[in-house]
Design an enzyme around this catalytic site. Sequence first.
Site, short mmCIF file in Angstrom:
data_model
loop_
_atom_site.label_atom_id
_atom_site.label_comp_id
_atom_site.label_asym_id
_atom_site.label_seq_id
_atom_site.Cartn_x
_atom_site.Cartn_y
_atom_site.Cartn_z
N PRO A 34 0.94 -1.22 0.01
CA PRO A 34 -0.01 -0.06 -0.06
C PRO A 34 0.90 1.30 0.11
O PRO A 34 2.14 1.29 0.80
CB PRO A 34 -0.82 -0.08 1.08
CG PRO A 34 -0.57 -1.36 1.90
CD PRO A 34 0.76 -1.81 1.35
N ASP A 35 0.35 2.27 -0.55
CA ASP A 35 1.09 3.60 -0.58
C ASP A 35 0.56 4.20 0.59
O ASP A 35 -0.48 4.37 1.01
CB ASP A 35 0.46 4.29 -1.74
CG ASP A 35 1.16 5.81 -1.78
OD1 ASP A 35 1.63 6.30 -0.61
OD2 ASP A 35 1.05 6.73 -2.64
N PHE A 36 1.65 4.50 1.84
CA PHE A 36 1.10 4.71 2.96
C PHE A 36 0.46 5.95 3.16
O PHE A 36 -0.26 6.11 3.93
CB PHE A 36 2.65 4.72 3.80
CG PHE A 36 3.30 3.50 4.22
CD1 PHE A 36 4.39 3.57 5.00
CD2 PHE A 36 2.86 2.42 3.74
CE1 PHE A 36 5.32 2.67 4.89
CE2 PHE A 36 3.56 1.22 3.71
CZ PHE A 36 4.86 1.29 4.46
N ARG A 37 0.77 6.71 2.33
CA ARG A 37 0.05 8.20 2.07
C ARG A 37 -1.27 8.17 1.37
O ARG A 37 -1.92 9.00 1.25
CB ARG A 37 1.08 9.12 1.68
CG ARG A 37 2.08 9.47 2.59
CD ARG A 37 3.20 10.30 2.06
NE ARG A 37 4.57 9.85 2.58
CZ ARG A 37 4.83 10.40 3.87
NH1 ARG A 37 4.35 11.23 4.62
NH2 ARG A 37 6.10 9.89 4.32
N ASN A 56 11.06 3.72 -0.89
CA ASN A 56 10.36 2.54 -0.21
C ASN A 56 11.45 1.88 0.47
O ASN A 56 12.53 1.65 0.41
CB ASN A 56 10.01 1.55 -1.64
CG ASN A 56 9.16 2.33 -2.56
OD1 ASN A 56 8.67 3.51 -2.31
ND2 ASN A 56 8.99 1.95 -3.97
N ASP A 86 10.40 -1.50 1.20
CA ASP A 86 9.97 -2.75 1.20
C ASP A 86 11.13 -3.85 0.54
O ASP A 86 10.82 -4.93 0.49
CB ASP A 86 8.82 -2.65 0.26
CG ASP A 86 9.10 -2.04 -1.34
OD1 ASP A 86 10.07 -2.35 -1.74
OD2 ASP A 86 8.06 -1.52 -1.66
N HIS A 96 15.22 6.06 2.58
CA HIS A 96 14.18 5.91 3.67
C HIS A 96 14.64 4.83 4.54
O HIS A 96 14.05 4.36 5.39
CB HIS A 96 13.04 6.14 3.24
CG HIS A 96 12.51 7.53 2.73
ND1 HIS A 96 11.44 7.78 2.24
CD2 HIS A 96 13.16 8.59 3.00
CE1 HIS A 96 11.34 8.91 1.94
NE2 HIS A 96 12.51 9.59 2.26
#
Length: 253
Positions: A36-39, A107, A109, A124
């Site tokens: 999922p796109d966190f935002r 990302n 992930d 990040h």
Amino acid sequence: MDFSPIAPMECAAKIRNAKKMAVLTGAGLSTSAGVPDFRGPRGLYVTRAYDPETVFAIDHFDRDPGPFYAFSRDFLAMLEKISPTPTHRFLARLEADGRDIGIVTQNIDGLHQLAGSRRVYPIHGDYRTAHCRRCGKDCDGDELAARLKASAEVPVCSACGGTIKPDVVFFGENVRNLPEALSLAAASDLMLVLGSSLAVYPAASLPSSAGGEVIVVNRGPVALGPGRGIYLADAGLDEFFAEVEEQLMGGGG
Ligand SMILES: [Zn+2]
């Protein structure tokens, strides 16, 4: 929009002619893998009620790492079930084919590395390494993931009992690999910006450091001023790069 539009065929030609490529990737790259796109509206924050202000704030973590680890257990369990997207794999193949290419990703992930890309700068951070907050001792990410699965406890350092924190960049922490990311961008004669709306600094500032042309492929608005040599495709990444790859193979590139 004043950007020059670009089609896959033209993008393929630019990739074929590039000597040094820099790639910046954001959440939009991994959404088709199921991350999922966190935002975004369907992000974990909303669907599972995680509050980013609490989960990724370093002062909150030091008071109570519980919410971060609740999120992390869900996130790591999800990562086990997903695979890199066709676009992740395309980028890895460009490197495997001997092209000079480096990837800066927002990302956390780890999907670029899983796809086989070797020159990756996760600005990040990610879950592949971790450290003790008190004594700084290293903890391997795989070992940490195994411990999170085996126990509901917050993992603590084997040396000093301090709290272990994965090397994911929190609010209030410095980003990682920034000098490498900036020099990669500056040395490039072609930069691809994939699945990032360029809303978050310092990633947002990388395209302006680019040494050559910039191609942005993203669904939706991008926070980037138009300029010479900036191209934009408002397209789905996997569809767009499937066509790019077909062109590259067809052209012997
Ligand atoms: Zn320690």
